[in-house]
Scaffold this motif. Structure first.
Motif, PDB file in Angstrom:
ATOM      1  N   THR A 173       0.883  -1.467  -0.429  1.00 11.81           N
ATOM      2  CA  THR A 173       0.585  -0.228  -0.203  1.00 11.81           C
ATOM      3  C   THR A 173       0.825   1.037  -0.019  1.00 11.81           C
ATOM      4  O   THR A 173       0.417   2.445  -0.450  1.00 11.81           O
ATOM      5  CB  THR A 173      -0.539  -0.162   1.208  1.00 11.81           C
ATOM      6  N   LEU A 174       1.816   1.190   1.290  1.00 12.95           N
ATOM      7  CA  LEU A 174       2.711   2.428   0.658  1.00 12.95           C
ATOM      8  C   LEU A 174       3.645   2.702  -0.458  1.00 12.95           C
ATOM      9  O   LEU A 174       3.892   3.921  -1.141  1.00 12.95           O
ATOM     10  CB  LEU A 174       4.191   2.156   2.286  1.00 12.95           C
ATOM     11  N   GLU A 203       1.576   4.120  -2.493  1.00 14.12           N
ATOM     12  CA  GLU A 203       0.890   5.550  -2.605  1.00 14.12           C
ATOM     13  C   GLU A 203       2.033   6.435  -3.304  1.00 14.12           C
ATOM     14  O   GLU A 203       2.260   7.611  -3.520  1.00 14.12           O
ATOM     15  CB  GLU A 203       0.472   5.264  -0.881  1.00 14.12           C
ATOM     16  N   LEU A 232       3.046   3.506  10.407  1.00 14.71           N
ATOM     17  CA  LEU A 232       1.116   2.460  10.062  1.00 14.71           C
ATOM     18  C   LEU A 232       0.725   1.224  11.066  1.00 14.71           C
ATOM     19  O   LEU A 232      -0.150   0.710  11.817  1.00 14.71           O
ATOM     20  CB  LEU A 232       1.648   2.019   8.199  1.00 14.71           C
ATOM     21  N   SER A 239      -5.813   4.107   6.700  1.00 14.83           N
ATOM     22  CA  SER A 239      -5.162   4.875   6.072  1.00 14.83           C
ATOM     23  C   SER A 239      -4.889   6.144   6.559  1.00 14.83           C
ATOM     24  O   SER A 239      -4.238   7.716   5.851  1.00 14.83           O
ATOM     25  CB  SER A 239      -6.687   4.887   5.459  1.00 14.83           C
ATOM     26  N   LEU A 286      -1.546   6.924   6.790  1.00 17.63           N
ATOM     27  CA  LEU A 286      -0.624   6.526   5.662  1.00 17.63           C
ATOM     28  C   LEU A 286       0.364   7.618   4.939  1.00 17.63           C
ATOM     29  O   LEU A 286       1.478   7.904   4.838  1.00 17.63           O
ATOM     30  CB  LEU A 286      -1.621   6.215   4.445  1.00 17.63           C
TER      31      LEU A 286
END
Length: 324
Positions: A10-11, A14, A48, A59, A62
């Motif tokens: 996810t990181l 992004e 996180l 989130s 994040l």
């Protein structure tokens, strides 16, 4: 239970879609370049994981987690200029690929963009986060200055070295963990424990780096084993060896340190033999174990059910056992 590998993905997603700016391209391309080199990304992951202990809404942490990584890479960009380092993660450093002036200015913008990434934090928490971030950033600079001061000194003590790496390396790990706690809604005592955990593990992490540079597996370590010995870098191992050696051994060690022309492999083997004779490896391993032990104990003392902190504890254990 949260999955660190999924959080890392996810990181990464992004970071890949995040824009730091466009014009002039000469200012922003170096930022995209250094961020594309990835690195371990464990600092934002710690944020996180810390947030996940106290909140399901990861989130919200994040962008602040990304701020930690952008700030970290800003320090690397400027450190590389000061160290005249040609490579970063196996690729040309920004000042080598562009020039020093560009690297300085792009680094400055990275610091500003790190602040931008903190702006989504709720107003009631933002002031505290900014105060802690500013304190951390100043301490990282203090640690870098001490590191540069040590370059011209041969009487650096163990205590001085540990304080230097606490400032240069571990306070940012402490901030990464406390940041997640603050965003997740941890109480004040838990936030302090999270910071202490990061600070202790950060010192252990840097000591492990010192150890791996001498004793790591070249196929796993990712850079030349023995590089610190070749460069006469004042690591924990060298400082301890100089402190514990008798006159004859110290004289031999100083000969290798002062020798302007040498065979690299011969120097590495000779210094390693001195370390072995003084039990420097086992002494360093014990110190690493002590600091990681303190950090893990800080995490275990968090007043929340074990299942919620288990992913962070497991990831912290991976840092203890890392080979690169």
């Amino acid at each position: 239970m949260v999955n660190p590998e999924q959080l890392l993905q996810t990181l990464q997603a992004e970071f890949e879609k995040h824009s730091y700016g466009e014009n002039p391209a000469e200012l922003y391309e170096p930022i995209s370049y250094i961020m594309s080199l990835h690195g371990k990304r464990f600092r934002p992951l710690l944020t996180l994981l810390s947030a996940s202990i106290y909140s399901e809404n990861i989130s919200a942490a994040l962008k602040p987690a990304m701020a930690v990584e952008v700030f970290h890479n800003f320090t690397l960009m400027h450190d590389d200029i000061m160290d005249r380092a040609p490579l970063r993660r196996g690729k040309p450093t920004v000042h080598e690929k562009w020039n020093a002036n560009t690297a300085i200015l792009s680094g400055d913008v990275m610091l500003i963009r790190a602040y931008d990434l903190l702006l989504d934090i709720p107003k009631e928490k933002l002031r505290l986060v900014l105060e802690r971030f500013n304190q951390t950033a100043a301490e990282v600079c203090e640690g870098q200055q001490l590191d540069m001061n040590f370059e011209t000194r041969w009487n650096v003590t163990e205590g001085e070295y540990l304080e230097m790496i606490r400032l240069k390396t571990s306070v940012l790990l402490g901030f990464a963990l406390e940041l997640g706690g603050i965003i997740g809604g941890a109480d004040e005592e838990s936030v302090k424990l999270l910071y202490a955990a990061g600070e202790n593990m950060g010192i252990g992490f840097q000591l492990k780096d010192d150890l791996l540079d001498v004793y790591g597996d070249p196929s796993k370590f990712g850079k030349q084993v023995g590089g610190d010995i070749i460069a006469n870098k004042k690591t924990f191992l060298l400082i301890e060896a100089l402190s514990k050696a008798d006159e004859a051994t110290k004289s031999e060690l100083e000969k290798w340190i002062s020798e302007p022309v040498f065979d690299a492999e011969e120097k590495i083997n000779a210094v390693k033999a001195i370390y072995e004779s003084l039990s420097i490896r086992s002494l360093t391993e014990q110190k690493i174990s002590d600091y990681f032990g303190k950090g893990l104990e800080n995490l275990r003392n968090l007043n929340i059910e074990n299942s919620r902190k288990e992913p962070l504890l497991q990831f912290a254990q991976q840092l203890v056992e890392r080979e690169k």
